[in-house]
Every structure is written in C-alpha cells, then in structure tokens.
Design an enzyme around this catalytic site. Sequence first.
Site, PDB file in Angstrom:
ATOM      1  N   LYS A  55      -7.203  26.825  25.491  1.00  0.00           N
ATOM      2  CA  LYS A  55      -6.553  25.762  25.854  1.00  0.00           C
ATOM      3  C   LYS A  55      -5.110  26.352  26.235  1.00  0.00           C
ATOM      4  O   LYS A  55      -4.504  26.055  27.258  1.00  0.00           O
ATOM      5  CB  LYS A  55      -6.213  24.742  24.728  1.00  0.00           C
ATOM      6  CG  LYS A  55      -7.491  23.957  24.559  1.00  0.00           C
ATOM      7  CD  LYS A  55      -7.499  23.115  23.209  1.00  0.00           C
ATOM      8  CE  LYS A  55      -8.926  22.398  23.337  1.00  0.00           C
ATOM      9  NZ  LYS A  55      -9.153  21.951  21.717  1.00  0.00           N
ATOM     10  N   GLN A  99      -6.078  21.229  15.943  1.00  0.00           N
ATOM     11  CA  GLN A  99      -7.265  21.749  16.395  1.00  0.00           C
ATOM     12  C   GLN A  99      -8.283  21.207  15.317  1.00  0.00           C
ATOM     13  O   GLN A  99      -8.222  21.541  14.183  1.00  0.00           O
ATOM     14  CB  GLN A  99      -7.625  23.156  16.692  1.00  0.00           C
ATOM     15  CG  GLN A  99      -9.120  23.811  16.707  1.00  0.00           C
ATOM     16  CD  GLN A  99      -9.545  23.146  18.250  1.00  0.00           C
ATOM     17  OE1 GLN A  99      -9.105  22.962  19.376  1.00  0.00           O
ATOM     18  NE2 GLN A  99     -10.812  22.892  18.477  1.00  0.00           N
ATOM     19  N   ASP A 122      -3.461  14.729  22.653  1.00  0.00           N
ATOM     20  CA  ASP A 122      -5.138  14.802  22.390  1.00  0.00           C
ATOM     21  C   ASP A 122      -5.520  13.424  22.008  1.00  0.00           C
ATOM     22  O   ASP A 122      -6.726  13.284  21.722  1.00  0.00           O
ATOM     23  CB  ASP A 122      -5.034  15.851  21.130  1.00  0.00           C
ATOM     24  CG  ASP A 122      -6.512  16.579  21.181  1.00  0.00           C
ATOM     25  OD1 ASP A 122      -7.303  16.239  22.345  1.00  0.00           O
ATOM     26  OD2 ASP A 122      -6.992  16.960  20.307  1.00  0.00           O
TER      27      ASP A 122
END
Length: 297
Positions: A55, A99, A122
């Site tokens: 990413k 994450q 996200d």
Amino acid sequence: MTTANLMDGTAVAARMNETTADRARELREATGVEACLATVLVGDDPSSATYVRMKQNRCRKAGIASRSLVLPASTTTAELVAAIRELSDDPAVHGILLQHPVPDHIDERAAFEAIDPAKDVDGVTMHSFAAMAFGLPGFQSCTPGGIIRLLDEYGVDLAGRHAVVLGRSPILGKPVGMLLLAKNATVTYCHSRTQGLAELVAQADVLVAAVGKPEFVKGDWLKPGAIIVDAGYHEGGRGDVDQAAAAEVASLLTPVPGGVGPMTIAVLLAQTVDAAVAQSGPGVRDVAVDTRVRVSK
Ligand code: NAP
C-alpha cells in the site's frame, strides 16, 4: 474449454490510480497540500507487513505521502487507541489505515473507532458502515468498494440479479452485500452455519466468495454463466474459488491474483485523496471525483 472472460482488476486499478495521481498533483499544485496516508501495523505478521508495504509503494507511485507506524505485538488496546487518536488529530495526516487483523488481545473495534471518520479511508468505522448502509456519502470499505467498481467497469447490471455472498465479515462479506443491495441485487448471505450451501451457490447469478479458505467453492456448484468474484488470496496465488473449474462455467470471473486485490488498493488511494481534498477546504472540492456508490432506485 475455458469460457469465462476475466475481469482484469490490474488494468482497471491502473486506470483508477492514474486518475488518483492526477488529482493528488492538482491538489498539491492548487494548495501545497500533500495527501498523506498513515498506516498502522501491530505485531510482526509477515503477510500484514507485506500488505502494508504494498500500500505504501502504491501511495508513492500515486504521489501520496505515507507515514508508517509499526507497534509491537505486545501493544495494549489503550496504547493503540491513543496512537490512532494522535494520528486523527494530526492535520498533516488525511487518511488512516489500521492493518487488519491485530493481535487477539486487542479490541479491534475500539481501535477502528479511534479513527476520525473524516480520515477513515479504509471504511472501517461504524460511521462509514452506517453511511454506506443508508446510501449516504462516506468512505467505503475498500475491498467491497473495489468489487462494485470492477463489476461496474465490466458493465454488469446488478438490478434484479440474485447475488450470493459467501462470508459475513465486517470488512468484506457484510459490506459487499450492502453495496450489492444498493445496486438493487437480491442478496443472500452465507456463512459457516448456513445449511445447503452448494444449493444456494447454484442459484447465484453473481457470487462473491469471501470465506478465507483456498478453493472452497467447487466448479460444479456454480450456475452456468454466473459472474464470479473471488476475493480470496492464498499461498500459491489461489483464491477462495477453484479458479480453473470456475473458468469453465462462469461468464465473468475475477482472476487470482490480478482481480480484487489491486482494486482494494486503488479504492484506498482514491479515498485518501478524497479525504485530503475534503480536509483542505471548500475551495478545492472540485478536485475530487466522487468514486462512491449511490443507491439507485
Ligand atoms: P474472515 O473474517 O475470516 O471471514 C470469513 C467468513 O467466511 C466468515 O463470515 C465465516 O462465517 C465464513 N465461513 C467460514 N467458513 C465457512 C464455511 N465452511 N461455509 C460458509 N462460510 C464460511 O475473512 P475476511 O477477512 O472476510 O476475508 C475473506 C477472504 O478474502 C480471505 O481469503 C482473505 O484473504 C480475502 N481478502 C482479500 C482482500 C483483498 O484485498 N483481495 C482483502 C480482505 C480479505 P462465520 O461468520 O459464520 O464465521
């Protein structure tokens, strides 16, 4: 004989990333603001570290700055929440990605909720989930958002189609079902307690497989001509669907790798620039291109 056409997520994501890079540059030139994504990694799981690195690399290529916070596996929920709140309060950070998964002893929901909804690129907070469920503007969960975008790019009209979603995780199965519903599909969710799974899968015009088990979905479960989205990714480049068998039966199929994976990152980058634009004042809002799905009635 292979019949399925492949939905090329790598190519679609590359086009999206070009647009995102242009928008990041326009924002920089108009305001001096450099869009910035902060990534938070807890523990030393090698696959999570690889995903975060991937990413960050993509951010660099799109002209988005990234900031990396790596915390030890022993981090407590309170420490993680405090670290995320600090990023939420930092005006130089526009997007925050924690994450998943975090170590078991951490309350992941509490950590996600420490992300300022304006920086939730996200799409993991309750705020983002609720906005998505109501069909209101907000950040999408990236993998579900990427799946819908890929189906759109391939001209799939979801209205009235029976979509079966295998999996109901908060980051994938559940939100992708909501987005399919927003596109007027008739949605069936399946999970580990579902009875008669193969029979339900056989009724799917559109199948989204997000079970986390390699080659779980067998070719002879599938309806001929079905559209198959395989969100799984496992060692050796296998998905949650038996890809070779599915290619014989499906009309459209996402390959693994090169299907859903690149789309997830493309949505993350696009939403990071959306967030940076929104946080840089009303004067630059026209830099933004809306990538979000709306309810269509
Ligand atoms: P997860 O949190 O482990 O959820 C798996 C889901 O599958 C659960 O809802 C579970 O049901 C269901 N399930 C498990 N065994 C089943 C069975 N035998 N029959 C029916 N349903 C079953 O996984 P996730 O995070 O959603 O990820 C799913 C897959 O997508 C994984 O392969 C992961 O690697 C992949 N993924 C890909 C991306 C990407 O960017 N490409 C991003 C995220 C995830 P219960 O709820 O009943 O336990």
